[in-house]
Design an enzyme around this catalytic site. Structure first.
Site, mmCIF file in Angstrom:
data_model
loop_
_atom_site.group_PDB
_atom_site.id
_atom_site.type_symbol
_atom_site.label_atom_id
_atom_site.label_comp_id
_atom_site.label_asym_id
_atom_site.label_seq_id
_atom_site.Cartn_x
_atom_site.Cartn_y
_atom_site.Cartn_z
ATOM 1 N N CYS A 124 -50.194 -25.068 -2.483
ATOM 2 C CA CYS A 124 -50.858 -24.035 -3.272
ATOM 3 C C CYS A 124 -51.168 -24.553 -4.671
ATOM 4 O O CYS A 124 -52.281 -24.376 -5.186
ATOM 5 C CB CYS A 124 -49.977 -22.789 -3.343
ATOM 6 S SG CYS A 124 -50.794 -21.365 -4.111
ATOM 7 N N CYS A 125 -50.198 -25.206 -5.296
ATOM 8 C CA CYS A 125 -50.412 -25.756 -6.634
ATOM 9 C C CYS A 125 -51.486 -26.839 -6.626
ATOM 10 O O CYS A 125 -52.268 -26.956 -7.569
ATOM 11 C CB CYS A 125 -49.108 -26.319 -7.196
ATOM 12 S SG CYS A 125 -47.956 -25.073 -7.804
ATOM 13 N N CYS A 207 -48.077 -18.616 -12.610
ATOM 14 C CA CYS A 207 -48.666 -17.621 -11.721
ATOM 15 C C CYS A 207 -47.641 -16.512 -11.442
ATOM 16 O O CYS A 207 -46.442 -16.776 -11.309
ATOM 17 C CB CYS A 207 -49.094 -18.277 -10.419
ATOM 18 S SG CYS A 207 -50.429 -19.480 -10.594
ATOM 19 N N CYS A 210 -44.927 -16.739 -8.617
ATOM 20 C CA CYS A 210 -43.954 -17.829 -8.716
ATOM 21 C C CYS A 210 -43.203 -17.841 -10.042
ATOM 22 O O CYS A 210 -42.558 -18.843 -10.377
ATOM 23 C CB CYS A 210 -44.653 -19.177 -8.511
ATOM 24 S SG CYS A 210 -45.530 -19.310 -6.943
ATOM 25 N N CYS A 233 -45.428 -28.102 -11.138
ATOM 26 C CA CYS A 233 -46.589 -27.727 -10.344
ATOM 27 C C CYS A 233 -47.332 -28.943 -9.801
ATOM 28 O O CYS A 233 -48.167 -28.814 -8.908
ATOM 29 C CB CYS A 233 -47.542 -26.869 -11.171
ATOM 30 S SG CYS A 233 -48.224 -27.697 -12.618
#
Length: 241
Positions: A124-125, A207, A210, A233
């Site tokens: 995702c990062c 985010c 998280c 990240c």
């Protein structure tokens, strides 16, 4: 300096003899050198955390029209977007850009499933932060980061200038000698805007899915990815071989 330090000719740190006991612990002088040296070939990738607000204020003093990029993952707190609007109003000359990833959050869900940040936060990062920064740094010789040595063991050896293997560029870190108290003393004494989540026990803000509040006395990075072993990240780690 007479020559520009680039990724390929990086050898030594020109700030080894810099006085770090001045008002900004060397940060102003490092930024002045960086923008004088790299001009439009340097960009500040800003998360708009407390350190970011300090750097924005200092950068505005050395290059009022500097390019500042926020990696807009589409998953940030509303308080973060509100802060960006307040910063834009305070520093109208700065070129503040919100860089979005190729995939929207919904498109990412279609390709990888819902809530990828829970199942594979590294992926995702990469999609929402690392790849967009790769695009931002294409053609740029250097970039500015708000890393501080005090933040975590992985950042303890950061220098003012760093050869960035991940992005094949020079990473300039003016705040390496600043403490968390130094950051807030500067914000308060200069009456700078900041993210109100900092007043709700969020020392490090990323985010929303998280990021969690931290108990009093906890490590400043403790609230990031708190349910797994992830601590970064991916923006500040080396390129995988």
């Amino acid at each position: 300096m007479d020559s520009k330090i680039t990724y390929t000719n990086f050898a030594s740190n020109p700030f080894d003899s810099l006085n770090i006991f001045d008002e900004t612990k060397g940060a102003y002088h490092v930024l002045k050198w960086a923008y004088d040296t790299y001009g439009d070939e340097i960009v500040y990738a800003c998360s708009f955390g407390a350190e970011g607000i300090v750097l924005i204020d200092l950068i505005s003093q050395v290059k009022p029209d500097a390019r500042i990029v926020f990696l807009d993952t589409g998953l940030h707190f509303e308080e973060t977007y509100d802060l960006i609007n307040r910063v834009k109003a305070k520093y109208p000359e700065l070129n503040i850009e919100l860089k979005k990833p190729d995939l929207t959050v919904d498109e990412q869900a279609e390709h990888y499933g819902d809530n990828l940040w829970n199942r594979d936060p590294n992926q995702c990062c990469y999609i929402r932060k690392v790849k967009p920064l790769e695009e931002v740094l294409t053609g740029q010789t250097a970039w500015v980061s708000g890393l501080r040595r005090e933040q975590s063991p992985t950042r303890a050896n950061t220098d003012f200038l760093n050869k960035d293997e991940r992005f094949q560029s020079i990473k300039v870190c003016p705040l390496i000698h600043w403490t968390w108290d130094n950051v807030w003393d500067y914000i308060k004494s200069n009456e700078l805007p900041y993210n109100i989540l900092h007043d709700q026990n969020y020392p490090s803000i990323g985010c929303a899915p998280c990021t969690s509040p931290v108990a009093a006395g906890g490590d400043s990075r403790e609230g990031r990815w708190s349910n797994n072993m992830k601590t970064e990240c991916g923006l500040h780690v080396g390129r995988k071989s």
